[in-house]
Design an enzyme around this catalytic site. Structure first.
Site, mmCIF file in Angstrom:
data_model
loop_
_atom_site.group_PDB
_atom_site.id
_atom_site.type_symbol
_atom_site.label_atom_id
_atom_site.label_comp_id
_atom_site.label_asym_id
_atom_site.label_seq_id
_atom_site.Cartn_x
_atom_site.Cartn_y
_atom_site.Cartn_z
ATOM 1 N N ARG A 1 19.804 21.423 81.929
ATOM 2 C CA ARG A 1 18.495 21.344 81.260
ATOM 3 C C ARG A 1 18.179 19.916 80.834
ATOM 4 O O ARG A 1 17.008 19.555 80.683
ATOM 5 C CB ARG A 1 18.499 22.228 80.006
ATOM 6 C CG ARG A 1 18.329 23.702 80.298
ATOM 7 C CD ARG A 1 18.141 24.456 79.010
ATOM 8 N NE ARG A 1 17.296 23.706 78.116
ATOM 9 C CZ ARG A 1 17.462 23.626 76.796
ATOM 10 N NH1 ARG A 1 18.446 24.270 76.219
ATOM 11 N NH2 ARG A 1 16.650 22.916 76.064
ATOM 12 N N ASP B 1 21.181 15.276 68.354
ATOM 13 C CA ASP B 1 21.499 15.474 69.773
ATOM 14 C C ASP B 1 22.728 14.680 70.225
ATOM 15 O O ASP B 1 23.133 14.776 71.387
ATOM 16 C CB ASP B 1 20.287 15.104 70.647
ATOM 17 C CG ASP B 1 19.175 16.145 70.553
ATOM 18 O OD1 ASP B 1 19.417 17.217 69.965
ATOM 19 O OD2 ASP B 1 18.074 15.888 71.063
ATOM 20 N N ARG C 1 14.799 28.237 64.260
ATOM 21 C CA ARG C 1 13.924 27.087 64.507
ATOM 22 C C ARG C 1 12.493 27.474 64.173
ATOM 23 O O ARG C 1 11.733 27.930 65.021
ATOM 24 C CB ARG C 1 14.086 26.603 65.952
ATOM 25 C CG ARG C 1 15.509 26.120 66.178
ATOM 26 C CD ARG C 1 15.732 25.528 67.525
ATOM 27 N NE ARG C 1 15.065 24.270 67.750
ATOM 28 C CZ ARG C 1 15.266 23.528 68.823
ATOM 29 N NH1 ARG C 1 16.114 23.927 69.743
ATOM 30 N NH2 ARG C 1 14.631 22.405 68.987
ATOM 31 N N PRO C 2 12.130 27.301 62.891
ATOM 32 C CA PRO C 2 10.790 27.713 62.443
ATOM 33 C C PRO C 2 9.675 26.864 63.066
ATOM 34 O O PRO C 2 9.926 25.782 63.610
ATOM 35 C CB PRO C 2 10.842 27.504 60.932
ATOM 36 C CG PRO C 2 11.956 26.560 60.683
ATOM 37 C CD PRO C 2 12.917 26.679 61.823
ATOM 38 N N VAL D 1 20.182 18.213 60.286
ATOM 39 C CA VAL D 1 18.944 18.612 60.971
ATOM 40 C C VAL D 1 19.013 20.092 61.369
ATOM 41 O O VAL D 1 18.079 20.858 61.125
ATOM 42 C CB VAL D 1 18.663 17.712 62.195
ATOM 43 C CG1 VAL D 1 17.366 18.128 62.884
ATOM 44 C CG2 VAL D 1 18.577 16.250 61.769
ATOM 45 N N CYS E 1 17.379 30.013 68.517
ATOM 46 C CA CYS E 1 18.266 29.731 69.640
ATOM 47 C C CYS E 1 19.667 29.496 69.100
ATOM 48 O O CYS E 1 19.874 29.545 67.883
ATOM 49 C CB CYS E 1 17.765 28.546 70.453
ATOM 50 S SG CYS E 1 17.829 27.012 69.570
ATOM 51 N N LYS F 1 13.894 13.205 78.830
ATOM 52 C CA LYS F 1 13.361 14.583 78.868
ATOM 53 C C LYS F 1 12.444 14.831 77.671
ATOM 54 O O LYS F 1 11.359 15.378 77.810
ATOM 55 C CB LYS F 1 14.524 15.578 78.834
ATOM 56 C CG LYS F 1 14.117 17.009 78.505
ATOM 57 C CD LYS F 1 15.296 17.935 78.443
ATOM 58 C CE LYS F 1 15.993 18.007 77.114
ATOM 59 N NZ LYS F 1 15.316 18.798 76.074
ATOM 60 N N ASN F 2 12.890 14.407 76.497
ATOM 61 C CA ASN F 2 12.122 14.717 75.283
ATOM 62 C C ASN F 2 10.837 13.910 75.171
ATOM 63 O O ASN F 2 9.957 14.244 74.378
ATOM 64 C CB ASN F 2 12.986 14.511 74.035
ATOM 65 C CG ASN F 2 14.027 15.607 73.893
ATOM 66 O OD1 ASN F 2 14.039 16.558 74.669
ATOM 67 N ND2 ASN F 2 14.909 15.460 72.921
ATOM 68 N N ASP G 1 6.631 26.578 61.157
ATOM 69 C CA ASP G 1 5.661 26.457 60.063
ATOM 70 C C ASP G 1 4.951 25.101 60.053
ATOM 71 O O ASP G 1 3.769 25.005 59.732
ATOM 72 C CB ASP G 1 6.356 26.706 58.712
ATOM 73 C CG ASP G 1 7.550 25.798 58.495
ATOM 74 O OD1 ASP G 1 8.394 25.704 59.411
ATOM 75 O OD2 ASP G 1 7.639 25.151 57.436
ATOM 76 N N ARG H 1 12.071 26.214 74.225
ATOM 77 C CA ARG H 1 11.331 26.115 72.966
ATOM 78 C C ARG H 1 10.275 25.011 72.987
ATOM 79 O O ARG H 1 9.222 25.132 72.378
ATOM 80 C CB ARG H 1 12.299 25.826 71.818
ATOM 81 C CG ARG H 1 13.107 26.997 71.374
ATOM 82 C CD ARG H 1 13.762 26.630 70.082
ATOM 83 N NE ARG H 1 12.773 26.062 69.178
ATOM 84 C CZ ARG H 1 12.049 26.756 68.322
ATOM 85 N NH1 ARG H 1 12.226 28.037 68.219
ATOM 86 N NH2 ARG H 1 11.155 26.161 67.554
HETATM 87 C C1 UD1 Z 1 13.170 17.834 69.107
HETATM 88 C C2 UD1 Z 1 14.002 17.597 70.343
HETATM 89 C C3 UD1 Z 1 15.426 18.124 70.163
HETATM 90 C C4 UD1 Z 1 16.048 17.512 68.899
HETATM 91 C C5 UD1 Z 1 15.129 17.728 67.699
HETATM 92 C C6 UD1 Z 1 15.626 17.016 66.456
HETATM 93 C C7 UD1 Z 1 12.313 17.751 72.072
HETATM 94 C C8 UD1 Z 1 11.787 18.450 73.270
HETATM 95 N N1 UD1 Z 1 13.354 18.293 71.462
HETATM 96 O O1 UD1 Z 1 13.061 19.238 68.916
HETATM 97 O O2 UD1 Z 1 16.187 17.730 71.306
HETATM 98 O O3 UD1 Z 1 17.290 18.154 68.651
HETATM 99 O O4 UD1 Z 1 13.813 17.206 67.978
HETATM 100 O O5 UD1 Z 1 15.754 15.647 66.687
HETATM 101 O O6 UD1 Z 1 11.835 16.692 71.719
HETATM 102 N N2 UD1 Z 1 11.489 22.499 61.515
HETATM 103 C C9 UD1 Z 1 10.870 23.233 60.534
HETATM 104 N N3 UD1 Z 1 9.604 23.692 60.772
HETATM 105 C C10 UD1 Z 1 8.932 23.422 61.928
HETATM 106 C C11 UD1 Z 1 9.564 22.630 62.902
HETATM 107 C C12 UD1 Z 1 10.840 22.186 62.671
HETATM 108 O O7 UD1 Z 1 11.442 23.512 59.485
HETATM 109 O O8 UD1 Z 1 7.787 23.865 62.072
HETATM 110 C C13 UD1 Z 1 12.869 22.005 61.289
HETATM 111 C C14 UD1 Z 1 13.838 22.409 62.383
HETATM 112 O O9 UD1 Z 1 14.337 23.709 62.185
HETATM 113 C C15 UD1 Z 1 14.900 21.343 62.233
HETATM 114 C C16 UD1 Z 1 14.072 20.115 61.874
HETATM 115 O O10 UD1 Z 1 12.839 20.605 61.363
HETATM 116 O O11 UD1 Z 1 15.758 21.674 61.170
HETATM 117 C C17 UD1 Z 1 13.798 19.169 63.018
HETATM 118 O O12 UD1 Z 1 13.274 19.903 64.114
HETATM 119 P P1 UD1 Z 1 12.200 19.292 65.109
HETATM 120 O O13 UD1 Z 1 12.148 17.822 64.963
HETATM 121 O O14 UD1 Z 1 10.928 20.044 64.990
HETATM 122 O O15 UD1 Z 1 12.822 19.667 66.518
HETATM 123 P P2 UD1 Z 1 12.010 19.812 67.865
HETATM 124 O O16 UD1 Z 1 10.816 18.939 67.796
HETATM 125 O O17 UD1 Z 1 11.810 21.255 68.195
#
Ligand code: UD1
Length: 421
Positions: free
Chosen positions: A399, A307, A121-122, A329, A116, A22-23, A124, A92
């Site tokens: 999902r 995950d 889940r920022p 994470v 969520c 899925k990811n 930035d 998301r």
């Molecule tokens: C993806 C996966 C999700 C998995 C996650 C972490 C998909 C569709 N989803 O989510 O299943 O749990 O990776 O392996 O691929 N963060 C920031 N700023 C940002 C973005 C992220 O601080 O702009 C933080 C998040 O809050 C979290 C960490 O970075 O603490 C990792 O998140 P991220 O890798 O971005 O998760 P996703 O890509 O949304």
């Protein structure tokens, strides 16, 4: 809404086929927006999140059809660059259309995804990445509004407080394929799904090096073409079945699972005393003796995946001794703890760590799924509990897992899906 009824106590045995990831599927589908050409994506899992992505694509004016795991995308002439709240709020990961829309249409409006249940889940890093290559980005009326007449390659450090970000790396990598000049992403995510996305982009004509490492280099090209591609199998589904074998004392062959995608999970299972062997056609997991507790800390790839944290906790709940599971994470991702406790697990939360005291047995109870992976942990716990467990709100599970109950049933589990009254 559906629920699962599980009768615990069966040792699962046999072979299981994995579905596509899925990811990996979600950003790869988003990447098809970078071109006018037709793409054919294979091994796409028929899951709720995938259908949400297809709905967003249709709303953008793109022709998409899905049949038997094959998605045919025809984006020719699409002009709409707005991904609305109604759809983005349900998933998301919709944010991964931001980079492709911006690069192709020079303008993108994507609803802010919001938090969520697994914590804040920022976004930035998504914004930082796209700004670094010249995007003008504002937050207006709940939308991320991004514009750029011509993106320009640059060097950017994309690490955050919780490590690298999978989808922020994906967004920047996709947008940079059409930027002028070279982009270097430092502290890039190196998850297999990012690697798979890069391979698809390369098939579309992108020039990318270093994917799968923390430093990705993208040399922008004028345009990309449509491509045919088959998505990797789901490593989190593989890990979940590995734990299903361990927790029930069974013996499961996970077909076509790739050992290099689940290295951290294999390592922890082996340390716990589970027998894991890699064969040509997959990974065999069996429990041959009593288990030992292991401490686990989640980290970006190749660390132990967040995950898989909830599923590992289900296993440690019935492993004699004490284990400490630390979530690095998403430090608040512990919704499953209170539900596992309803089944008799002894788990105390201490900041971002869970202290798990293994109990001799769990007992079936009515429980509620709170998010995708938490639901999987409840199913695993139910498989080894005494008596009947009713798991409600399994739409969360739908999902991310395709036909989980059918796959488990084939391995001998007593599990059925029913409508909730
Ligand atoms: C993806 C996966 C999700 C998995 C996650 C972490 C998909 C569709 N989803 O989510 O299943 O749990 O990776 O392996 O691929 N963060 C920031 N700023 C940002 C973005 C992220 O601080 O702009 C933080 C998040 O809050 C979290 C960490 O970075 O603490 C990792 O998140 P991220 O890798 O971005 O998760 P996703 O890509 O949304």
């Amino acid at each position: 809404m559906d629920k699962f009824i599980v009768e615990g106590g069966v040792k699962l045995k046999g072979a299981v086929e994995l579905s596509g990831s899925k990811n990996a599927a979600l950003p790869i589908l988003a990447a098809t927006l970078l071109t006018d050409g037709r793409s054919v994506i294979k091994n796409v899992p028929p899951l709720r999140d995938v259908y949400t992505m297809l709905r967003i694509m249709r709303m953008l004016g793109i022709k998409v059809d899905m049949e038997d795991g094959v998605v045919v995308v025809n984006p020719h002439g699409y002009k709409n660059s707005v991904a609305p709240y109604k759809l983005v709020s349900t998933m998301r990961a919709s944010i991964c259309v931001l980079g492709p829309l911006l690069a192709k249409l020079k303008h993108a409006e994507v609803s802010m995804p919001g938090g969520c249940v697994i914590g804040p889940r920022p976004i930035d890093l998504h914004i930082k990445g796209l700004r670094s290559i010249g995007a003008d980005i504002k937050i207006e009326h709940g939308y991320i509004v991004a514009e750029a007449e011509q993106l320009k390659g640059s060097r950017v450090y994309l690490g955050g407080n919780f490590g690298s970000s999978v989808l922020a790396t994906a967004n920047l990598m996709m947008a940079a394929t059409l930027a002028k000049g070279k982009t270097v992403i430092e502290s890039a995510a190196c998850e297999p799904e990012v690697h798979d996305l890069a391979n698809f982009l390369i098939k579309m004509g992108a020039k990318i090096k270093g994917h799968g490492t923390h430093m990705i280099e993208i040399e922008g090209v004028k345009s990309l073409k449509g491509a045919e591609y088959s998505i990797i199998n789901d490593r989190i589904e593989a890990g979940t079945f590995m734990i299903a074998a361990a927790v029930t004392g069974g013996d499961i062959m996970i077909k076509h699972a790739r050992i290099e995608h689940v290295g951290a999970v294999v390592d922890k299972l082996q340390s716990a005393g589970v027998k894991v062997t890699s064969a040509k056609d997959g990974i065999r997991v069996r429990k041959t003796r009593s288990l030992r507790p292991v401490d686990v800390t989640t980290l970006p790839y190749p660390g132990f995946p967040t995950d898989m944290q909830a599923q590992m906790m289900a296993l440690m709940s019935i492993t004699k001794g004490i284990s400490i599971i630390t979530e690095k994470v998403y430090p608040e991702r512990f919704m499953h703890v209170s539900e596992l406790a309803r089944m008799g697990a002894a788990i105390a939360l201490e900041g971002p760590s869970a202290i798990v005291k293994g109990v001799a047995r769990l007992s079936g109870a009515p429980v509620m799924a709170s998010d995708l992976r938490a639901s999987a942990a409840l199913v695993l716990a139910a498989l080894v509990s005494r008596g009947k467990t009713e798991i409600s709100r399994i739409y969360h599970l739908d999902r991310g897992y395709h036909n989980l109950e059918e796959k488990l049933e084939k391995l001998g589990a007593k599990i059925k899906r029913e409508k909730e009254e």
